[in-house]
Design a protein around this motif. Sequence first.
Motif, PDB file in Angstrom:
ATOM      1  N   PHE A  97       0.841  -1.208   0.000  1.00  0.00           N
ATOM      2  CA  PHE A  97       0.000   0.000   0.000  1.00  0.00           C
ATOM      3  C   PHE A  97       0.874   1.254   0.000  1.00  0.00           C
ATOM      4  N   LEU A  98       1.940   1.236   0.803  1.00  0.00           N
ATOM      5  CA  LEU A  98       2.809   2.413   0.873  1.00  0.00           C
ATOM      6  C   LEU A  98       3.445   2.691  -0.477  1.00  0.00           C
ATOM      7  N   VAL A  99       3.968   1.643  -1.117  1.00  0.00           N
ATOM      8  CA  VAL A  99       4.605   1.819  -2.433  1.00  0.00           C
ATOM      9  C   VAL A  99       3.616   2.490  -3.380  1.00  0.00           C
ATOM     10  N   CYS A 135       3.769   6.254  -5.096  1.00  0.00           N
ATOM     11  CA  CYS A 135       3.668   6.478  -6.549  1.00  0.00           C
ATOM     12  C   CYS A 135       2.927   7.779  -6.797  1.00  0.00           C
ATOM     13  N   TYR A 136       1.878   8.018  -5.980  1.00  0.00           N
ATOM     14  CA  TYR A 136       1.076   9.224  -6.164  1.00  0.00           C
ATOM     15  C   TYR A 136       1.747  10.426  -5.523  1.00  0.00           C
ATOM     16  N   LEU A 137       2.194  10.233  -4.260  1.00  0.00           N
ATOM     17  CA  LEU A 137       2.746  11.382  -3.531  1.00  0.00           C
ATOM     18  C   LEU A 137       3.952  11.955  -4.245  1.00  0.00           C
ATOM     19  N   ASP A 148      -4.277  13.982  -1.594  1.00  0.00           N
ATOM     20  CA  ASP A 148      -4.813  13.936  -0.229  1.00  0.00           C
ATOM     21  C   ASP A 148      -5.192  12.514   0.159  1.00  0.00           C
ATOM     22  N   SER A 149      -5.881  11.817  -0.746  1.00  0.00           N
ATOM     23  CA  SER A 149      -6.320  10.453  -0.447  1.00  0.00           C
ATOM     24  C   SER A 149      -5.145   9.583  -0.035  1.00  0.00           C
ATOM     25  N   HIS A 150      -4.059   9.675  -0.825  1.00  0.00           N
ATOM     26  CA  HIS A 150      -2.936   8.784  -0.557  1.00  0.00           C
ATOM     27  C   HIS A 150      -2.102   9.254   0.619  1.00  0.00           C
ATOM     28  N   ILE A 171      -0.686   8.090   6.268  1.00  0.00           N
ATOM     29  CA  ILE A 171      -0.788   8.447   7.684  1.00  0.00           C
ATOM     30  C   ILE A 171      -1.347   7.285   8.501  1.00  0.00           C
ATOM     31  N   PHE A 172      -2.236   6.505   7.902  1.00  0.00           N
ATOM     32  CA  PHE A 172      -2.818   5.375   8.635  1.00  0.00           C
ATOM     33  C   PHE A 172      -1.939   4.129   8.559  1.00  0.00           C
ATOM     34  N   ILE A 173      -1.226   3.935   7.439  1.00  0.00           N
ATOM     35  CA  ILE A 173      -0.466   2.686   7.249  1.00  0.00           C
ATOM     36  C   ILE A 173       0.840   2.695   8.052  1.00  0.00           C
TER      37      ILE A 173
END
Lengths: 493, 493
Positions: free
Chosen positions: B280-282, B286-288, B299-301, B306-308
Amino acid sequence: MFSKVFRLVVLGLSLSYVTVNNPVQTSVAFAGIGYVVTYTLIPRLTTSFINVGLKGKDLSKPPPVNEIAESMGAVPAITYLFLMFGLIPFIFFKYLVSFNSLSNDDSISDNYATQYNALANNRLFPHNKLAEYLSAVLCLQSTTMLGFLDDLFDIRWRHKFFLPAIASLPLLIVYYVDFSVTSVVVPAFVSNLPGGEIFLQFINQLIIIGNFIVSKITGLNFSTLNEFVVPRESPKLLDLGFFYYVYLASVSIFAPNSINILAGVNGLEVGQSVILGVVFLVNDFCYLLSPNVSQAAYDSHLFSVIFIIPFLGVSLALLQYNWFPARVFVGDTYCYFSGMVFAIVGILGHFSKTSLLFLVPQIVNFIYSVPQLFNIVPCPRHRLPKFNLDNGLMYPSYGNYREASTFGKLLVRSLEKFGLIKLVRDPSTKEIIQFSNMTIINLSLVWVGPLREDILCLLLLVVQLVIGLSMIAVRHTVGPWLFGYDNLSWGVK
Amino acid sequence: MFSKVFRLVVLGLSLSYVTVNNPVQTSVAFAGIGYVVTYTLIPRLTTSFINVGLKGKDLSKPPPVNEIAESMGAVPAITYLFLMFGLIPFIFFKYLVSFNSLSNDDSISDNYATQYNALANNRLFPHNKLAEYLSAVLCLQSTTMLGFLDDLFDIRWRHKFFLPAIASLPLLIVYYVDFSVTSVVVPAFVSNLPGGEIFLQFINQLIIIGNFIVSKITGLNFSTLNEFVVPRESPKLLDLGFFYYVYLASVSIFAPNSINILAGVNGLEVGQSVILGVVFLVNDFCYLLSPNVSQAAYDSHLFSVIFIIPFLGVSLALLQYNWFPARVFVGDTYCYFSGMVFAIVGILGHFSKTSLLFLVPQIVNFIYSVPQLFNIVPCPRHRLPKFNLDNGLMYPSYGNYREASTFGKLLVRSLEKFGLIKLVRDPSTKEIIQFSNMTIINLSLVWVGPLREDILCLLLLVVQLVIGLSMIAVRHTVGPWLFGYDNLSWGVK
C-alpha cells in the motif's frame, strides 16, 4: 410472557417512530430499540461472561451465595454505541437528502461558495457537528473498551485513573477547533470584595504567563475570548486558555471515576446514572422549550438530548437485572461508560460546570472518601456496607482506627464532632477502635440506621434526584444573580 | 540488552521527530513510538491474557507443547488506536495554529465568509477531513473491540461475519457526505464487444430501477456522477448509486474475514499484513511523488500513508513475538483490525478497487476455501497444515473424501485434474479416501512439498509481495489501457 409482549410492543412502536424526521423522536425510538435489545441480550450472555471469569459473589446476600455475571454493563454500552452509529443518518437526514459531493477538488471553492449561500436555507452539511458527534462516540467507545479491559485484567489504579483523559483527547481537539471557549465568568461579588479586583488581576497574570509558556511550547493559541456563552454586556471574564482544557480533561477523568466509587449496592450504579440522565434531560428541555434561547444553546442541548435518551433506554434494561436482588453486576465497564456520557454531554454542550452541579452527590462522596483513597486513614479491601444475616439489613462497615496516622485520627475525631462519621469505642477502655468507612453510603446508614439493601439504594437515588432538580433551580436563580446573567434568558433565536 | 538500547534509540529519535510539522514524518515518529510501546507491553501482558483464558496450544510444535497467550493482537491494536488519537493535533496542526472559533452563532455566516476567503491560503480548518479521520478511527476501534469479544466469547460465525458492516457505517456515511462517488469506469473493450453496448444499457437500467426503489424508501439520493476519479474526457461510466455502498460495505466485511482465514502458520497473519502495508505504501508514494497528480488523489494517498505507517510500527513489534517459533498468538483481534485498516484506507482513499488487487492472495484463498466454508465438502475443525514430528516439517492436512456430497466429489476430482488439490487413494482398492484441505497454505505444500513452518510462511509472504508489487504495475499499465485513463497521469496539481 407479559414482558415478552411488552418488549414486542416497544420494539414495534420504536421501529415505527424511527423514520420520523425529528432528532428527539428518533432518539426516543432508538432508546426503545436499545431497551429491547439490551433486555433480550443480557440473560443470553450471562453464562458466557461467567465462563470467561467475569463473575462475582454478592456479599450482601444470605447464603447460599452463588456467583453472578460481572461487568454486564458491556452489553448496554456496546448496544448503545451501535445505536449511535445507526442514529447518524437520521440526525443528519435533512442535510443528507439535499447534499451534493464536495469532493471534486477542481470546484471546491465553488462548493464553498454554494455552502456559503446555502447557509441561508440551512442546507449546508454541518461537518463540524458530524465531527463533534463522531468524536463523542469515539470517546465513549474508548472508555467502554478501557472499562471492560479493566474488569478483565484489573488494570492498576494509577493507570486506569488517567486513561479516560487519553480517551477524551479527540473530544478536546474538536472542542478546540469548534468552540475554543476557554473563558469563565467571575461572580460579580468576587470583584466587589475588598481586594477582589487586585486578586483577580493577580490570578489573571498567572494564567497569562502559564498560557504564554504553553503556547511557546505547543505553538498553539489556547486563549480565545468568545461571546459564545457570555452576553455582549459581558461581566468579568477570566480566560483560562490552556488551563480550561486541563479542566475539561479532569472532568472526563472525574465523572467516570466518581460514579465508579459510589457503588457496591445493588442497582446503585445504574440507578444513579438513570437519575442523572433524567436530571440532564430536564435541564436540556428547559432550554429546548424556552422561547428565547440562542441557536447555539439550543443546538448544544439538542445534542445532549440525543445522547442521553438512548442511554436511558439501555440503562433501564440493565437496571431491571441489576436491581435488588441483583441477577447481574454492571462492572467498571458501565460506571466508566455512563460517567463518560455525562462528561461528553457536558463538555460538548458547553455546560460542563452545570453538569458538575448535578454530580454533587458524587463529588461529595469523592471528597469524603479522599482520606481513605489516599490512605490517610486505613482503607479496607471493600468499603461497602455490612450485611446482617439475622435481620437481612445493611449496617455501616468499619475501618481500623488504631492503624490510622496521627493526622488521620485527629481528622476522624473531628469529623465525629459534626456527626459525619461513626466511631466504635471499646466498651471497657472507652478507647476508639473503629470508624465507619467514609462513603456517603455508610454515612446514610449511620444517620438513618440499618436499612434493607433496596431501601438504602432508593434513599440514595431520591437524594440524587432532589439534589439534581434543586441544582437546576439554583443554576437559573442563584446563578444569574451571582454571575449577572443567565444563558437561558438572553440571546437571539 | 541490545534490544533495550535499540528501543531507547528508536523512542528518542521518534520523540524528536514528532514535532516536525510534516504529516508523513510525524506518522513515522508515531510508528517508532508504537513499535517501542507494543514491543515493551506484550511480554508484560502475556500472563494476564493467559490468566483470563486467552491462550492456545501451538499444534505445529514438538512436545512438550505449552500454552501461549492468544489474541495478543489487542495490544498493538489498542496502542495504534491511542496513537491515532495523539496524531490528530499534529496532522491538523497547520490549521489549528491559525484557527479561530466558529462557534459564535451570531457570526457564523461571517465565519463561513472568511472560510471561503481563507481557502485561497489554505487556512480553513477541514472539518470534513477531521470527520473522515474520526470515522476511520471509530470504525477501526469498533472492529478491534468486536475481534477481541470474538476471541473472548467465540461469537457465532453468522453474527461476527456481518458485524464489520455495522462497524463501517460511520465510514460509509462520511463517504456519502464527503465524496459520494458511486460510479465505476467500464473497460473500453466491454462496450466494443458485440452486444456489449446493449448489455451495458441493460445493466444500467437495472441499476437505475434498483436505485429508484431505494431512494423512494430512504428518501436519499445515492446516484451522483462525479468527476473525482474520472478525467473530463470521460470514458464509459456505470453509476452504481446505492449498490456502490453495498459494495463498500462488503469490502469492509471481506477484508477482515479474508485475512482471518489465511492463518494458522506462525507469523502469517502479521506477516501478510506487514507485506500488504508495504505494498500500500509503495502505491501511495507512486502518487505522492508523482509531479502531476490531482490534489484530491494526493490527499487520499496522504491519508492512506498516515494510517499505514503507524500500523506497520505496531505490527512489526507483534511480528517479532509471533514469528516462528511463536511466543504469542495474534487472535482474530489482530486479523480483524489489520483487515479493516486496509479496507478503510481503500474506501476513504478512493482506491478500494485497487486495494482489492493487492488482496488477490486473500481473495484466491477465500474462493478456494468456499467449498469447505459452505460445507460442499467436509471441513475439519482445523485446516492448518499437519506437523510431522519425525522431520519437523509441515505436510498438507486432509479432509475426508467419503463424506463429501456427490457434487463435492465431482468438484474435488476435477480440481485434481488441474493439480489444484491432492487426493489420497487407498493403496489396495485405489479409491479416493482423502483430499488436501482447500487453503492456499496446503496447496503450496502440495506443490512445493513439505517445508519447515517458517519457510512455508516466508514462501507465502514472498508470493504476497510479488503479487502486490506486480499489481501496482498492472494497475498503472494494463489499467490505463483497459479503462482509457490513469488517475496517476492526469489531473491538475
